[in-house]
Motif scaffolding. Structure first.
Motif, PDB file in Angstrom:
ATOM      1  N   GLU A  43       7.879  -3.214  -1.667  1.00  6.45           N
ATOM      2  CA  GLU A  43       6.487  -3.603  -1.457  1.00  6.45           C
ATOM      3  C   GLU A  43       6.184  -3.718   0.039  1.00  6.45           C
ATOM      4  O   GLU A  43       5.131  -3.285   0.508  1.00  6.45           O
ATOM      5  N   LEU A  46       6.030  -0.200   1.709  1.00  8.50           N
ATOM      6  CA  LEU A  46       4.801   0.499   1.328  1.00  8.50           C
ATOM      7  C   LEU A  46       3.586  -0.082   2.042  1.00  8.50           C
ATOM      8  O   LEU A  46       2.756   0.658   2.585  1.00  8.50           O
ATOM      9  N   LEU A  47       3.493  -1.412   2.088  1.00 10.85           N
ATOM     10  CA  LEU A  47       2.353  -2.039   2.759  1.00 10.85           C
ATOM     11  C   LEU A  47       2.370  -1.738   4.254  1.00 10.85           C
ATOM     12  O   LEU A  47       1.317  -1.454   4.845  1.00 10.85           O
ATOM     13  N   ARG A  49       3.495   0.936   5.678  1.00 16.80           N
ATOM     14  CA  ARG A  49       3.047   2.326   5.817  1.00 16.80           C
ATOM     15  C   ARG A  49       1.534   2.434   5.660  1.00 16.80           C
ATOM     16  O   ARG A  49       0.860   3.146   6.412  1.00 16.80           O
ATOM     17  N   GLN A  50       1.004   1.734   4.665  1.00 16.03           N
ATOM     18  CA  GLN A  50      -0.436   1.788   4.436  1.00 16.03           C
ATOM     19  C   GLN A  50      -1.209   1.193   5.614  1.00 16.03           C
ATOM     20  O   GLN A  50      -2.216   1.752   6.047  1.00 16.03           O
ATOM     21  N   LEU A  51      -0.739   0.056   6.100  1.00 18.37           N
ATOM     22  CA  LEU A  51      -1.407  -0.580   7.231  1.00 18.37           C
ATOM     23  C   LEU A  51      -1.361   0.296   8.480  1.00 18.37           C
ATOM     24  O   LEU A  51      -2.366   0.439   9.190  1.00 18.37           O
ATOM     25  N   THR A  52      -0.204   0.894   8.732  1.00 19.51           N
ATOM     26  CA  THR A  52      -0.059   1.771   9.892  1.00 19.51           C
ATOM     27  C   THR A  52      -0.965   2.988   9.756  1.00 19.51           C
ATOM     28  O   THR A  52      -1.603   3.414  10.721  1.00 19.51           O
ATOM     29  N   ARG A  53      -1.037   3.527   8.574  1.00 27.47           N
ATOM     30  CA  ARG A  53      -1.884   4.701   8.341  1.00 27.47           C
ATOM     31  C   ARG A  53      -3.358   4.369   8.560  1.00 27.47           C
ATOM     32  O   ARG A  53      -4.119   5.149   9.144  1.00 27.47           O
ATOM     33  N   LYS A  54      -3.768   3.174   8.111  1.00 28.20           N
ATOM     34  CA  LYS A  54      -5.183   2.810   8.184  1.00 28.20           C
ATOM     35  C   LYS A  54      -5.579   2.245   9.548  1.00 28.20           C
ATOM     36  O   LYS A  54      -6.679   2.530  10.038  1.00 28.20           O
ATOM     37  N   SER A  78      -1.745  -6.134  -0.277  1.00 33.43           N
ATOM     38  CA  SER A  78      -1.822  -4.717  -0.665  1.00 33.43           C
ATOM     39  C   SER A  78      -3.114  -4.418  -1.411  1.00 33.43           C
ATOM     40  O   SER A  78      -3.597  -3.287  -1.388  1.00 33.43           O
ATOM     41  N   ILE A  81      -6.115  -4.514   1.360  1.00 37.24           N
ATOM     42  CA  ILE A  81      -6.219  -3.355   2.252  1.00 37.24           C
ATOM     43  C   ILE A  81      -7.255  -2.343   1.748  1.00 37.24           C
ATOM     44  O   ILE A  81      -7.855  -1.614   2.533  1.00 37.24           O
ATOM     45  N   LEU A  82      -7.501  -2.358   0.463  1.00 38.76           N
ATOM     46  CA  LEU A  82      -8.447  -1.399  -0.106  1.00 38.76           C
ATOM     47  C   LEU A  82      -9.869  -1.616   0.402  1.00 38.76           C
ATOM     48  O   LEU A  82     -10.625  -0.656   0.575  1.00 38.76           O
TER      49      LEU A  82
END
Length: 93
Positions: A43, A46-47, A49-54, A78, A81-82
């Motif tokens: 978890e 994944l979070l 990665r998502q934060l870095t991407r956004k 998580s 972030i949406l």
């Protein structure tokens, strides 16, 4: 005397049985703990990665906050972030 020997043998057998049972329970608990830790680590990755991407590269303070988070916090963030427009909004409870 024979009764005493018989009781000693029964106790020895029973103690081996208890020892085996305790070992098996310990292994079971260890496996469950390992699964929980593995899920939480997944978890976290994944979070991150998502934060870095956004939001781009994460500040060190954010990385430390993520590493110290509970599984429940990671799940909340998580989902946050949406809808979050900023990194700070992700961490609002």
């Amino acid at each position: 005397m024979d009764d005493l020997l018989e009781i000693t043998d029964m106790l020895a057998d029973q103690s081996r049985s208890w020892t085996h049972q305790w070992k098996m329970e310990g292994l079971q608990e260890g496996r469950q703990e390992g699964r929980r830790e593995g899920r939480q680590e997944g978890e976290l990755v994944l979070l991150q990665r998502q934060l870095t991407r956004k939001f781009g590269p994460l500040p060190e303070t954010t990385q430390q906050r993520l590493k110290a988070a509970t599984s429940a916090q990671l799940e909340t963030w998580s989902l946050n972030i949406l809808d979050a427009a900023t990194l700070e909004e992700v961490f609002q409870e």
